[in-house]
Design an enzyme around this catalytic site. Structure first.
Site, PDB file in Angstrom:
ATOM      1  N   GLU A 186     -24.431 -10.596  45.279  1.00  8.69           N
ATOM      2  CA  GLU A 186     -24.955  -9.413  44.614  1.00  8.69           C
ATOM      3  C   GLU A 186     -23.867  -8.345  44.522  1.00  8.69           C
ATOM      4  O   GLU A 186     -23.636  -7.597  45.483  1.00  8.69           O
ATOM      5  CB  GLU A 186     -26.145  -8.840  45.394  1.00  8.69           C
ATOM      6  CG  GLU A 186     -27.294  -9.803  45.555  1.00  8.69           C
ATOM      7  CD  GLU A 186     -28.609  -9.075  45.802  1.00  8.69           C
ATOM      8  OE1 GLU A 186     -29.535  -9.268  45.016  1.00  8.69           O
ATOM      9  OE2 GLU A 186     -28.684  -8.294  46.760  1.00  8.69           O
ATOM     10  N   SER A 194     -29.515  -6.677  38.766  1.00  6.16           N
ATOM     11  CA  SER A 194     -30.052  -6.467  37.418  1.00  6.16           C
ATOM     12  C   SER A 194     -30.299  -7.767  36.656  1.00  6.16           C
ATOM     13  O   SER A 194     -30.134  -7.810  35.444  1.00  6.16           O
ATOM     14  CB  SER A 194     -29.149  -5.518  36.615  1.00  6.16           C
ATOM     15  OG  SER A 194     -29.054  -4.263  37.269  1.00  6.16           O
ATOM     16  N   GLY A 250     -29.603  -2.545  40.688  1.00 10.44           N
ATOM     17  CA  GLY A 250     -30.446  -1.427  40.267  1.00 10.44           C
ATOM     18  C   GLY A 250     -29.793  -0.506  39.248  1.00 10.44           C
ATOM     19  O   GLY A 250     -30.281   0.593  38.989  1.00 10.44           O
ATOM     20  N   GLU A 265     -27.939  -2.753  50.627  1.00 14.21           N
ATOM     21  CA  GLU A 265     -28.583  -1.485  51.000  1.00 14.21           C
ATOM     22  C   GLU A 265     -28.657  -1.347  52.508  1.00 14.21           C
ATOM     23  O   GLU A 265     -28.571  -0.245  53.054  1.00 14.21           O
ATOM     24  CB  GLU A 265     -29.976  -1.398  50.341  1.00 14.21           C
ATOM     25  CG  GLU A 265     -29.838  -1.152  48.838  1.00 14.21           C
ATOM     26  CD  GLU A 265     -30.955  -1.734  47.984  1.00 14.21           C
ATOM     27  OE1 GLU A 265     -32.019  -2.086  48.519  1.00 14.21           O
ATOM     28  OE2 GLU A 265     -30.745  -1.831  46.757  1.00 14.21           O
ATOM     29  N   ASN A 287     -37.213  -9.516  45.503  1.00 18.80           N
ATOM     30  CA  ASN A 287     -36.972  -8.544  46.581  1.00 18.80           C
ATOM     31  C   ASN A 287     -37.679  -7.256  46.176  1.00 18.80           C
ATOM     32  O   ASN A 287     -37.168  -6.494  45.361  1.00 18.80           O
ATOM     33  CB  ASN A 287     -35.452  -8.329  46.719  1.00 18.80           C
ATOM     34  CG  ASN A 287     -35.118  -7.237  47.721  1.00 18.80           C
ATOM     35  OD1 ASN A 287     -35.989  -6.749  48.449  1.00 18.80           O
ATOM     36  ND2 ASN A 287     -33.844  -6.835  47.760  1.00 18.80           N
ATOM     37  N   TRP A 288     -38.849  -7.053  46.752  1.00 18.87           N
ATOM     38  CA  TRP A 288     -39.657  -5.888  46.351  1.00 18.87           C
ATOM     39  C   TRP A 288     -39.118  -4.581  46.921  1.00 18.87           C
ATOM     40  O   TRP A 288     -39.587  -3.511  46.564  1.00 18.87           O
ATOM     41  CB  TRP A 288     -41.115  -6.080  46.774  1.00 18.87           C
ATOM     42  CG  TRP A 288     -41.819  -7.207  46.072  1.00 18.87           C
ATOM     43  CD1 TRP A 288     -41.285  -8.059  45.142  1.00 18.87           C
ATOM     44  CD2 TRP A 288     -43.183  -7.607  46.235  1.00 18.87           C
ATOM     45  NE1 TRP A 288     -42.237  -8.966  44.724  1.00 18.87           N
ATOM     46  CE2 TRP A 288     -43.410  -8.704  45.379  1.00 18.87           C
ATOM     47  CE3 TRP A 288     -44.242  -7.148  47.033  1.00 18.87           C
ATOM     48  CZ2 TRP A 288     -44.649  -9.354  45.290  1.00 18.87           C
ATOM     49  CZ3 TRP A 288     -45.469  -7.793  46.952  1.00 18.87           C
ATOM     50  CH2 TRP A 288     -45.675  -8.877  46.080  1.00 18.87           C
ATOM     51  N   LYS A 289     -38.193  -4.666  47.862  1.00 19.69           N
ATOM     52  CA  LYS A 289     -37.627  -3.479  48.525  1.00 19.69           C
ATOM     53  C   LYS A 289     -38.757  -2.616  49.101  1.00 19.69           C
ATOM     54  O   LYS A 289     -39.788  -3.146  49.495  1.00 19.69           O
ATOM     55  CB  LYS A 289     -36.713  -2.712  47.556  1.00 19.69           C
ATOM     56  CG  LYS A 289     -35.662  -3.647  46.925  1.00 19.69           C
ATOM     57  CD  LYS A 289     -34.543  -2.938  46.246  1.00 19.69           C
ATOM     58  CE  LYS A 289     -33.567  -3.972  45.699  1.00 19.69           C
ATOM     59  NZ  LYS A 289     -32.392  -3.381  45.083  1.00 19.69           N
ATOM     60  N   GLY A 338     -34.610  -7.745  42.052  1.00 22.00           N
ATOM     61  CA  GLY A 338     -35.197  -6.496  42.542  1.00 22.00           C
ATOM     62  C   GLY A 338     -36.186  -5.943  41.528  1.00 22.00           C
ATOM     63  O   GLY A 338     -37.342  -6.348  41.464  1.00 22.00           O
ATOM     64  N   GLY A 339     -35.712  -5.017  40.700  1.00 27.78           N
ATOM     65  CA  GLY A 339     -36.573  -4.316  39.738  1.00 27.78           C
ATOM     66  C   GLY A 339     -37.499  -5.218  38.950  1.00 27.78           C
ATOM     67  O   GLY A 339     -38.713  -4.955  38.857  1.00 27.78           O
ATOM     68  N   HIS A 383     -28.497  -7.393  53.138  1.00 31.89           N
ATOM     69  CA  HIS A 383     -28.526  -6.804  51.795  1.00 31.89           C
ATOM     70  C   HIS A 383     -27.591  -5.590  51.768  1.00 31.89           C
ATOM     71  O   HIS A 383     -27.455  -4.884  52.762  1.00 31.89           O
ATOM     72  CB  HIS A 383     -29.963  -6.399  51.439  1.00 31.89           C
ATOM     73  CG  HIS A 383     -30.109  -6.013  50.006  1.00 31.89           C
ATOM     74  ND1 HIS A 383     -29.730  -4.773  49.539  1.00 31.89           N
ATOM     75  CD2 HIS A 383     -30.552  -6.714  48.927  1.00 31.89           C
ATOM     76  CE1 HIS A 383     -29.940  -4.740  48.224  1.00 31.89           C
ATOM     77  NE2 HIS A 383     -30.431  -5.894  47.835  1.00 31.89           N
TER      78      HIS A 383
END
Ligand code: PGA
Length: 256
Positions: free
Chosen positions: A171, A217, A177, A101, A13-15, A238-239, A99
């Site tokens: 999640e 994470s 994150g 977010e 997930n590159w956001k 993500g990261g 998600h």
């Protein structure tokens, strides 16, 4: 319930990161490192403007393309939105929906997310339905109740025929994150609960087929232990998905 009937999925997930050119560059690296095998499913989910260039960069590899959101209507006066059909046109196979977010910053609720899940399935897109509790909810012992509500709400009206096309991502919001990861035992307990919620909604056979990813994470250092859990069928990263080498290490952990 054997895990071997479920193929691992590692999804990046590159956001809101990387433009079309940068995305193509990362995707080409991912394809070179992780896209020559088909044992583990691998997907990258760039922002909308990078979908076309990333689709091109992964052509001929086993990497799948996913988007990070969509609207449930096929077309119309919805300024700023994109439809499932438009994503299919860009060769997307997956779409991340609900998600945390989006729930937090864009006020998406279960009913709204549910309409998207159904529209995605109708368009032959596999939804990655995200669920998870906040820190306050975990601390007040509401984790399973929250996740149950989100799973039931997100899947309302999804038929038994379609359920094995759905991917669920657990999640925990406090782990996204933040560098804080749920311990493998904590994650496994929630994953097992989600599978039994799916079994109650459908049946044991359907539940045994549904892939449940962990997200929050996940990184090369903790991936192997998380992925070894009986009900963890992959990761939503993500990261660590923004570096091809780190992402590939997670794919490698799933291959082991
Ligand atoms: P993270 O994000 O790996 O950076 O914690 C996961 C996600 O939000 O999907």
């Amino acid at each position: 319930m054997s895990k071997s009937i479920r193929k691992y999925l590692i999804a990046g997930n590159w956001k809101m990161n990387l433009n079309a050119a940068e995305g193509a560059e990362l995707a080409a690296e991912v394809a070179a490192l992780s896209g020559q095998q088909n044992t583990v499913g691998v997907a990258v989910c760039p922002p909308f403007p990078a979908l076309a260039s990333v689709a091109k960069a992964i052509e001929g590899s086993s990497i799948s393309l996913g988007a990070q959101n969509m609207h449930y209507q096929p077309s119309g006066a919805y300024t700023g939105e994109v439809s499932a059909e438009m994503l299919r046109h860009h060769f997307c196979s997956y779409v991340i929906l609900g998600h945390s977010e989006r729930r937090e910053f864009f006020a998406e609720d279960d009913a709204f997310i549910n309409r998207k899940v159904k529209a995605a399935l109708e368009a032959n897109l596999r939804p990655i339905l995200c669920v998870g509790e906040t820190l306050a909810q975990r601390e007040s012992d509401e984790t399973i109740a929250v996740v149950k509500h989100q799973v039931e709400g997100g899947l309302a009206g999804v038929s038994k025929d379609a359920i094995d096309q759905v991917v669920i991502a657990y999640e925990p919001v406090w782990a996204i994150g933040t560098g804080k990861t749920a311990t493998p035992e904590m994650a496994q307990a929630v994953h097992a609960a989600i599978r039994s919620i799916v079994a109650d909604l459908y049946d044991a056979t359907s539940a045994a087929k549904v892939r449940i990813l962990y997200g929050g994470s996940m990184k090369p250092e903790n991936a192997a232990e998380l992925l070894a859990q009986a009900d963890i069928d992959g990761g939503l990263i993500g990261g660590a998905s923004l570096k091809a080498s780190a992402f590939h290490e997670i794919v490698t952990a799933a291959l082991a």
